[in-house]
Design an enzyme around this catalytic site. Structure first.
Site, PDB file in Angstrom:
ATOM      1  N   GLN A   1       1.160 -13.068  -1.153  1.00  0.00           N
ATOM      2  CA  GLN A   1      -0.186 -13.090  -1.717  1.00  0.00           C
ATOM      3  C   GLN A   1      -0.325 -12.001  -2.784  1.00  0.00           C
ATOM      4  OE1 GLN A   1      -1.762 -12.640   2.387  1.00  0.00           O
ATOM      5  NE2 GLN A   1      -3.072 -14.372   1.925  1.00  0.00           N
TER       6      GLN A   1
ATOM      7  N   ASN B   1       1.261  -6.385  11.337  1.00  0.00           N
ATOM      8  CA  ASN B   1       0.040  -6.024  10.618  1.00  0.00           C
ATOM      9  C   ASN B   1      -0.686  -4.923  11.389  1.00  0.00           C
ATOM     10  OD1 ASN B   1      -1.618  -6.670   8.272  1.00  0.00           O
ATOM     11  ND2 ASN B   1      -3.192  -7.276   9.737  1.00  0.00           N
TER      12      ASN B   1
ATOM     13  N   ASP C   1       1.943  -8.124  -7.602  1.00  0.00           N
ATOM     14  CA  ASP C   1       2.535  -6.924  -8.205  1.00  0.00           C
ATOM     15  C   ASP C   1       3.999  -7.057  -8.610  1.00  0.00           C
ATOM     16  OD1 ASP C   1       3.961  -6.594  -5.698  1.00  0.00           O
ATOM     17  OD2 ASP C   1       2.196  -5.569  -4.880  1.00  0.00           O
TER      18      ASP C   1
ATOM     19  N   SER D   1      -3.794 -10.048   6.650  1.00  0.00           N
ATOM     20  CA  SER D   1      -4.763 -10.257   7.729  1.00  0.00           C
ATOM     21  C   SER D   1      -4.871 -11.735   8.095  1.00  0.00           C
ATOM     22  CB  SER D   1      -6.128  -9.719   7.303  1.00  0.00           C
ATOM     23  OG  SER D   1      -6.499 -10.315   6.076  1.00  0.00           O
TER      24      SER D   1
ATOM     25  N   ARG E   1      -8.232  -7.565  -2.584  1.00  0.00           N
ATOM     26  CA  ARG E   1      -9.019  -8.763  -2.291  1.00  0.00           C
ATOM     27  C   ARG E   1      -9.031  -9.180  -0.833  1.00  0.00           C
ATOM     28  NH1 ARG E   1      -6.941 -13.247  -6.113  1.00  0.00           N
ATOM     29  NH2 ARG E   1      -8.082 -14.571  -4.698  1.00  0.00           N
TER      30      ARG E   1
ATOM     31  N   THR F   1       0.832  -1.212   0.000  1.00  0.00           N
ATOM     32  CA  THR F   1       0.000   0.000   0.000  1.00  0.00           C
ATOM     33  C   THR F   1       0.868   1.264   0.000  1.00  0.00           C
ATOM     34  OG1 THR F   1      -0.303  -0.322   2.391  1.00  0.00           O
ATOM     35  CG2 THR F   1      -2.110  -0.964   0.977  1.00  0.00           C
TER      36      THR F   1
ATOM     37  N   HIS G   1      -0.793 -16.271  -5.293  1.00  0.00           N
ATOM     38  CA  HIS G   1      -1.921 -15.809  -6.101  1.00  0.00           C
ATOM     39  C   HIS G   1      -1.491 -15.463  -7.523  1.00  0.00           C
ATOM     40  CE1 HIS G   1      -4.348 -14.686  -2.248  1.00  0.00           C
ATOM     41  NE2 HIS G   1      -4.454 -15.960  -2.561  1.00  0.00           N
TER      42      HIS G   1
ATOM     43  N   CYS H   1      -5.294 -15.570 -27.724  1.00  0.00           N
ATOM     44  CA  CYS H   1      -4.005 -16.266 -27.791  1.00  0.00           C
ATOM     45  C   CYS H   1      -3.565 -16.336 -29.250  1.00  0.00           C
ATOM     46  CB  CYS H   1      -4.153 -17.674 -27.218  1.00  0.00           C
ATOM     47  SG  CYS H   1      -2.683 -18.706 -27.397  1.00  0.00           S
TER      48      CYS H   1
ATOM     49  N   CYS I   1      -4.634 -23.370 -24.184  1.00  0.00           N
ATOM     50  CA  CYS I   1      -3.408 -24.127 -24.463  1.00  0.00           C
ATOM     51  C   CYS I   1      -2.388 -23.803 -23.369  1.00  0.00           C
ATOM     52  CB  CYS I   1      -2.870 -23.812 -25.867  1.00  0.00           C
ATOM     53  SG  CYS I   1      -2.090 -22.190 -26.044  1.00  0.00           S
TER      54      CYS I   1
HETATM   55 ZN   LIG Z   1      -3.612 -20.678 -26.537  1.00  0.00          ZN
END
Ligand SMILES: [Zn+2]
Length: 259
Positions: free
Chosen positions: A103, A222, A106, A198, A36, A28, A123, A156, A134
C-alpha cells in the site's frame, strides 16, 4: 512469544509461495509517517486530506501548488530501506517470495532490492508522474526539478494538461488490473504475510480472506490489532525491524540483520 516466532519462522521455511502485504508500518522506521491509515496524518487532519483529494486537485490550482510543494519535501526522497524491507529481500533471495503487495508509494521495497516485477503497488508510486489528460507518464524527479526551478504547477509538456504523482488520491479509483494482480497473487499464496498494515482499507484487505479461503496460512505482523486477527494463524505484535528478519531469514540472516 519467542517460541511463537520460531514456529512462524519454520512455517516460512516450509513455504514456497509467500505473498507479503505491506503497509505504512514497514516504512515508519525509514522516517516516512503514516499518511492515510486510520491513525494517519491525513486521516486526523481533514485540511491535509484535501491536498490529496482528486476533485480538489483537479479544480483548484492553489491545492496543486501546495501538493507540488509537499511532493518536493516528501520524506521518501531521503528515506533508506530498513531491516524490515531487507528481510523481504532475503525472502525473495531464498526463492520464497511469490509477490509483494504494498500500500506504500515510497518505492523502498524496490530500493531495498526486491524485483520490481514482484512488487504490486496498489496505491501507485510517488516515483512517477502522470498526465491527467493524455497518456504521458514519466519520472517524478524530472518534474520536481521543474518545481524547484520555479514552475509551481508544472503542466504536461506534451498536451498542457494537469500533472499528478502516479498515486491513488482520495476520491480516485484504484487501478482494476493492479487490484486483480494482487488478488490473484493472494489466491496462489501458501502463506500471506501482512506487515505494518491495519488491514482496514478495502479492497486490498480482502486479500486476507482470499488467501485464507485458498488454504494459505495467514500471519499478521502489526503493532495494533486488525479486523483479521481472529482468522490469522499467528499474530505478531513485536517491532517489524526486529521480528521480520527472524521470520524471513531462515538460519542465516541473524549475522547480517544488524547492518
Ligand atoms: Zn498530457
Amino acid at each position: 512469544m519467542s517460541k511463537d516466532i520460531d514456529i512462524v519462522s519454520r512455517w516460512v521455511d516450509r513455504s514456497r509461495r509467500v505473498v507479503a502485504l505491506t503497509g505504512a508500518g514497514i516504512s515508519t522506521d525509514s522516517g516516512i509517517p503514516d499518511f492515510r491509515g486510520p491513525q494517519g496524518v491525513w486521516t486526523r487532519d481533514p485540511k491535509a486530506e484535501r491536498l490529496s483529494n482528486i476533485h480538489e486537485y483537479m479544480s483548484n490550482a492553489e491545492v496543486r501548488k501546495l501538493a507540488w510543494r509537499s511532493r518536493v519535501d516528501h520524506p521518501a526522497w531521503h528515506a533508506r530501506p530498513n531491516a524490515g524491507h531487507r528481510a523481504l529481500v532475503e525472502l525473495e533471495r531464498r526463492g520464497k517470495l511469490h509477490a509483494l503487495v504494498t500500500q506504500n508509494i515510497d518505492g523502498l521495497h524496490q530500493q531495498a532490492g526486491n524485483s520490481p516485477e514482484r512488487v504490486i503497488e496498489v496505491h501507485g508510486t510517488l516515483h512517477q508522474a502522470v498526465c491527467m489528460h493524455c497518456e504521458w507518464r514519466g519520472e517524478m524527479l524530472a518534474i520536481l526539478d521543474r518545481v524547484r526551478a520555479g514552475e509551481d504547477d508544472p503542466p504536461c509538456e506534451r498536451c498542457g494538461g494537469i500533472l499528478k504523482s502516479a498515486t491513488i488520491s482520495f476520491g480516485q479509483a484504484l487501478v482494476p488490473e493492479v487490484i486483480d494482480r494482487a488478488m490473484r497473487a493472494a489466491e496462489h499464496a501458501d502463506m500471506l504475510l501482512t506487515v505494518g498494515t491495519s488491514l482496514q482499507v478495502y479492497p486490498v484487505a480482502g486479500a486476507v480472506s482470499v488467501a485464507k479461503e485458498a488454504g494459505a496460512r495467514v500471519v499478521i505482523v502489526n503493532a495494533e490489532p486488525t479486523p483479521f486477527d481472529n482468522v490469522a494463524d499467528a499474530v505478531v505484535r513485536l517491532p517489524i525491524g526486529e521480528v521480520l528478519p527472524r521470520l524471513c531469514g531462515g538460519g542465516s540472516f541473524s549475522s547480517t540483520s544488524n547492518s
